[in-house]
Design a protein around this motif. Sequence first.
Motif, PDB file in Angstrom:
ATOM      1  N   UNK A 174      33.533  43.384  44.627  1.00  0.00           N
ATOM      2  CA  UNK A 174      34.575  42.976  45.571  1.00  0.00           C
ATOM      3  C   UNK A 174      35.913  42.824  44.848  1.00  0.00           C
ATOM      4  N   UNK A 175      36.967  43.514  45.300  1.00  0.00           N
ATOM      5  CA  UNK A 175      38.276  43.357  44.649  1.00  0.00           C
ATOM      6  C   UNK A 175      38.863  41.967  44.916  1.00  0.00           C
ATOM      7  N   UNK A 187      37.832  44.450  40.935  1.00  0.00           N
ATOM      8  CA  UNK A 187      36.538  43.765  41.034  1.00  0.00           C
ATOM      9  C   UNK A 187      36.091  43.334  39.634  1.00  0.00           C
ATOM     10  N   UNK A 188      35.024  42.549  39.594  1.00  0.00           N
ATOM     11  CA  UNK A 188      34.440  42.184  38.294  1.00  0.00           C
ATOM     12  C   UNK A 188      34.055  43.439  37.513  1.00  0.00           C
ATOM     13  N   UNK A 189      33.490  44.434  38.210  1.00  0.00           N
ATOM     14  CA  UNK A 189      33.083  45.667  37.521  1.00  0.00           C
ATOM     15  C   UNK A 189      34.302  46.380  36.948  1.00  0.00           C
ATOM     16  N   UNK A 190      35.386  46.472  37.756  1.00  0.00           N
ATOM     17  CA  UNK A 190      36.607  47.134  37.281  1.00  0.00           C
ATOM     18  C   UNK A 190      37.140  46.442  36.025  1.00  0.00           C
ATOM     19  N   UNK A 191      37.214  45.119  36.083  1.00  0.00           N
ATOM     20  CA  UNK A 191      37.810  44.381  34.955  1.00  0.00           C
ATOM     21  C   UNK A 191      36.924  44.451  33.718  1.00  0.00           C
ATOM     22  N   UNK A 192      35.614  44.354  33.923  1.00  0.00           N
ATOM     23  CA  UNK A 192      34.719  44.419  32.763  1.00  0.00           C
ATOM     24  C   UNK A 192      34.854  45.779  32.077  1.00  0.00           C
ATOM     25  N   UNK A 193      34.918  46.855  32.882  1.00  0.00           N
ATOM     26  CA  UNK A 193      35.091  48.191  32.290  1.00  0.00           C
ATOM     27  C   UNK A 193      36.464  48.329  31.632  1.00  0.00           C
ATOM     28  N   UNK A 194      37.500  47.832  32.312  1.00  0.00           N
ATOM     29  CA  UNK A 194      38.863  47.988  31.780  1.00  0.00           C
ATOM     30  C   UNK A 194      39.045  47.251  30.460  1.00  0.00           C
TER      31      UNK A 194
END
Length: 303
Positions: free
Chosen positions: A57-58, A197-204
Amino acid sequence: MNYQHVLEQIADDVAATPGRGRSADYIPALASVDPSRFGIALADTDGKVYGVGEWRTPFSAQSITKVFTLALVLAQDGPTLWEQVGREPSGNPFNSLVQLEYENGIPRNPFINAGALVVTDRLQTLTGDASEDLLDFLRAESGNPDLGFDIEVAASESAHGDRNAALAHFMASYGNIRHPVPTLLDHYFRQCSIEMSCADLALAGGFLARHGVRADGGRLLSRSEAKQINAVMMTCGTYDAAGDFAHRVGLPGKSGVGGGILAVLPGKGTLCVWSPGLDERGNSVAGVAALDRFTTLTGLSVF
Ligand code: GLU
């Protein structure tokens, strides 16, 4: 290590913990977000992502973006950046003005608002479009081309941005801000408003776990520069509660008033947790609790 199992365990433990704090209300557009929402993701250094709850979720990344602007400027400026901004904990709230006068317009560190304004000003000089440069970088590292600014949040913050304007004008009077303050604030608020999202930030944030190496294998930062950012996250990344965060979690971390916290497991991966209820210092209550559980369950703190 079965990361998925660990994250599920953490989500269960945190759900059983009462008291989630309050959503940030000084930016009106953030005040309406339900404080009990929760998601957590872990990206390993190969880019494999594990997640639980609302991990896709963004949400408003807010001050977590300060890590990335710092990285983009450090990559180009190297050590001269540290002449414009310090690297000591401030011991003051993130938007405090008092130290700036004693210290001649040089902010204590890049993660308080004054320091982030200096870094964004510098990125504007280096790229001609600080907010777009940051957005391009985040899209590339997260692999998510749909990332964008939340114009409503940026406008809401701009309408209530007197304190950030005061910080910028004050530093401009010392010559530590080069662009017109309205231009700088426009880029700063847009950067803060980026939805991820949490996924976006963790990858970034993966380059911080890979000692400076980007998702495509190219090098952004030297190993030493990546260490510097992780160290400043550890000492200054969670407002004036960084000592408590280091004590409980033992990882480099950067929080934002949108309720996210990015944390780095050097050499192993990157965690991001989101829950909008904040404590009185501005850190996510359930977010800190979840990261505390993570290092307790896994032993994967840096200590
Ligand atoms: N955009 C927010 C501000 O400048 C960021 C605060 C934060 O997340 O710490 O007030």
